[in-house]
Write a protein that holds these residues in place. Structure first.
Motif, mmCIF file in Angstrom:
data_model
loop_
_atom_site.group_PDB
_atom_site.id
_atom_site.type_symbol
_atom_site.label_atom_id
_atom_site.label_comp_id
_atom_site.label_asym_id
_atom_site.label_seq_id
_atom_site.Cartn_x
_atom_site.Cartn_y
_atom_site.Cartn_z
ATOM 1 N N HIS A 1 49.946 10.056 -22.905
ATOM 2 C CA HIS A 1 48.743 10.893 -22.952
ATOM 3 C C HIS A 1 47.691 10.330 -23.908
ATOM 4 O O HIS A 1 46.506 10.276 -23.579
ATOM 5 C CB HIS A 1 49.123 12.332 -23.344
ATOM 6 C CG HIS A 1 47.955 13.244 -23.455
ATOM 7 N ND1 HIS A 1 47.269 13.709 -22.360
ATOM 8 C CD2 HIS A 1 47.327 13.766 -24.541
ATOM 9 C CE1 HIS A 1 46.271 14.476 -22.764
ATOM 10 N NE2 HIS A 1 46.294 14.529 -24.075
ATOM 11 N N SER A 2 48.100 9.928 -25.087
ATOM 12 C CA SER A 2 47.153 9.402 -26.074
ATOM 13 C C SER A 2 46.492 8.126 -25.587
ATOM 14 O O SER A 2 45.293 7.909 -25.805
ATOM 15 C CB SER A 2 47.853 9.143 -27.406
ATOM 16 O OG SER A 2 48.331 10.347 -27.950
ATOM 17 N N GLN A 3 47.257 7.264 -24.946
ATOM 18 C CA GLN A 3 46.689 6.027 -24.421
ATOM 19 C C GLN A 3 45.675 6.323 -23.321
ATOM 20 O O GLN A 3 44.607 5.701 -23.271
ATOM 21 C CB GLN A 3 47.801 5.126 -23.894
ATOM 22 C CG GLN A 3 48.713 4.605 -24.985
ATOM 23 C CD GLN A 3 49.997 4.006 -24.435
ATOM 24 O OE1 GLN A 3 50.478 4.370 -23.369
ATOM 25 N NE2 GLN A 3 50.561 3.068 -25.186
ATOM 26 N N VAL A 4 46.000 7.272 -22.453
ATOM 27 C CA VAL A 4 45.071 7.673 -21.394
ATOM 28 C C VAL A 4 43.781 8.201 -22.008
ATOM 29 O O VAL A 4 42.673 7.817 -21.614
ATOM 30 C CB VAL A 4 45.712 8.736 -20.474
ATOM 31 C CG1 VAL A 4 44.685 9.402 -19.577
ATOM 32 C CG2 VAL A 4 46.835 8.121 -19.646
ATOM 33 N N GLN A 5 43.913 9.094 -23.002
ATOM 34 C CA GLN A 5 42.732 9.680 -23.619
ATOM 35 C C GLN A 5 41.886 8.625 -24.341
ATOM 36 O O GLN A 5 40.653 8.678 -24.294
ATOM 37 C CB GLN A 5 43.131 10.801 -24.589
ATOM 38 C CG GLN A 5 43.759 11.995 -23.894
ATOM 39 C CD GLN A 5 42.907 12.530 -22.751
ATOM 40 O OE1 GLN A 5 41.714 12.769 -22.897
ATOM 41 N NE2 GLN A 5 43.520 12.705 -21.591
ATOM 42 N N ALA A 6 42.530 7.667 -24.990
ATOM 43 C CA ALA A 6 41.785 6.607 -25.673
ATOM 44 C C ALA A 6 40.995 5.768 -24.671
ATOM 45 O O ALA A 6 39.814 5.464 -24.897
ATOM 46 C CB ALA A 6 42.730 5.722 -26.485
ATOM 47 N N LEU A 7 41.613 5.402 -23.564
ATOM 48 C CA LEU A 7 40.896 4.617 -22.549
ATOM 49 C C LEU A 7 39.750 5.409 -21.936
ATOM 50 O O LEU A 7 38.669 4.856 -21.701
ATOM 51 C CB LEU A 7 41.852 4.148 -21.448
ATOM 52 C CG LEU A 7 42.673 2.916 -21.764
ATOM 53 C CD1 LEU A 7 43.587 2.568 -20.599
ATOM 54 C CD2 LEU A 7 41.784 1.727 -22.099
ATOM 55 N N LYS A 8 39.973 6.690 -21.694
ATOM 56 C CA LYS A 8 38.904 7.514 -21.146
ATOM 57 C C LYS A 8 37.749 7.632 -22.138
ATOM 58 O O LYS A 8 36.580 7.575 -21.758
ATOM 59 C CB LYS A 8 39.446 8.889 -20.753
ATOM 60 C CG LYS A 8 40.302 8.837 -19.488
ATOM 61 C CD LYS A 8 41.034 10.119 -19.195
ATOM 62 C CE LYS A 8 40.173 11.222 -18.713
ATOM 63 N NZ LYS A 8 40.957 12.410 -18.305
ATOM 64 N N ARG A 9 38.070 7.768 -23.416
ATOM 65 C CA ARG A 9 37.031 7.871 -24.445
ATOM 66 C C ARG A 9 36.253 6.560 -24.556
ATOM 67 O O ARG A 9 35.028 6.556 -24.649
ATOM 68 C CB ARG A 9 37.688 8.236 -25.777
ATOM 69 C CG ARG A 9 36.795 8.349 -26.975
ATOM 70 C CD ARG A 9 35.996 9.628 -27.057
ATOM 71 N NE ARG A 9 36.765 10.829 -26.884
ATOM 72 C CZ ARG A 9 36.912 11.760 -27.818
ATOM 73 N NH1 ARG A 9 36.368 11.616 -28.996
ATOM 74 N NH2 ARG A 9 37.589 12.856 -27.563
ATOM 75 N N LEU A 10 36.963 5.439 -24.521
ATOM 76 C CA LEU A 10 36.295 4.137 -24.581
ATOM 77 C C LEU A 10 35.442 3.893 -23.339
ATOM 78 O O LEU A 10 34.360 3.310 -23.422
ATOM 79 C CB LEU A 10 37.317 3.011 -24.765
ATOM 80 C CG LEU A 10 37.951 2.937 -26.149
ATOM 81 C CD1 LEU A 10 39.150 2.001 -26.133
ATOM 82 C CD2 LEU A 10 36.930 2.503 -27.190
ATOM 83 N N ARG A 11 35.923 4.333 -22.194
ATOM 84 C CA ARG A 11 35.139 4.205 -20.961
ATOM 85 C C ARG A 11 33.829 4.969 -21.101
ATOM 86 O O ARG A 11 32.763 4.486 -20.726
ATOM 87 C CB ARG A 11 35.937 4.733 -19.779
ATOM 88 C CG ARG A 11 35.150 4.771 -18.482
ATOM 89 C CD ARG A 11 35.970 5.445 -17.361
ATOM 90 N NE ARG A 11 35.122 5.849 -16.283
ATOM 91 C CZ ARG A 11 34.603 7.056 -16.133
ATOM 92 N NH1 ARG A 11 34.853 8.012 -17.003
ATOM 93 N NH2 ARG A 11 33.830 7.339 -15.101
ATOM 94 N N ALA A 12 33.897 6.165 -21.671
ATOM 95 C CA ALA A 12 32.702 7.000 -21.817
ATOM 96 C C ALA A 12 31.744 6.449 -22.870
ATOM 97 O O ALA A 12 30.527 6.501 -22.701
ATOM 98 C CB ALA A 12 33.112 8.426 -22.172
ATOM 99 N N ASN A 13 32.293 5.896 -23.969
ATOM 100 C CA ASN A 13 31.464 5.458 -25.096
ATOM 101 C C ASN A 13 31.171 3.964 -25.094
ATOM 102 O O ASN A 13 30.281 3.525 -25.813
ATOM 103 C CB ASN A 13 32.124 5.832 -26.420
ATOM 104 C CG ASN A 13 32.194 7.323 -26.607
ATOM 105 O OD1 ASN A 13 31.394 8.069 -26.060
ATOM 106 N ND2 ASN A 13 33.170 7.765 -27.372
#
Length: 154
Positions: A45-57
């Motif tokens: 979950h944390s890895q998914v959220q980090a990638l999603k956050r990096l994709r957005a930012n």
């Protein structure tokens, strides 16, 4: 127990609301995990959220990511190490602060981030499918007010 707004309203079962919110969250997580597994995506979950956050930012400092996830520096380093070893992100010196690193998704990380976002949107669409457009908007309005109230709490 508290009473919702409106004259003569029945008392609110606060425990019931909390339990239902937790159940919805658990089901969203379960279905998301199932979709990830079906697509062979072996991230937590944390890895998914980090990638999603990096994709957005696009790019963030390790400190910004750590604060976003309430991680200590060691936990964030381990998470970033795992994603970097899979070729999904890279660390680069921060041009504005030589002591810091910028975390950037690689092309593979961005592509996977797109897939992750699509999976998340599909799961949420499924969860919202029984609701009318008006009910969806009402739910969003209620959640926004709840979030605002929580953020204002001392």
């Amino acid at each position: 127990m508290s009473t919702p707004r409106g004259a003569g309203a029945a008392p609110l079962d606060v425990g019931g609301v909390a339990a239902r919110v937790a159940q919805v969250h658990a089901e969203l997580m379960r279905l998301t995990r199932k979709r990830l597994d079906e697509q062979g995506i072996a991230l937590n979950h944390s890895q998914v959220q980090a990638l999603k956050r990096l994709r957005a930012n696009g790019s963030m400092s390790a400190g910004e990511l750590a604060r976003a996830f309430d991680y200590d520096s060691g936990g964030m380093t381990r998470l970033l190490d795992r994603l970097e070893s899979q070729g999904l992100l890279q660390r680069q010196p921060d041009p504005g602060d030589r002591r810091s690193l910028r975390i950037q998704p690689t092309a593979a990380g961005l592509a996977l981030g797109e897939r992750l976002a699509a999976i998340g949107e599909a799961v949420l669409a499924q969860a919202l499918s029984p609701l009318s457009a008006r009910e969806r908007q009402g739910l969003l309005d209620c959640l926004e007010r709840m979030l605002a109230a929580l953020r204002q709490a001392p």
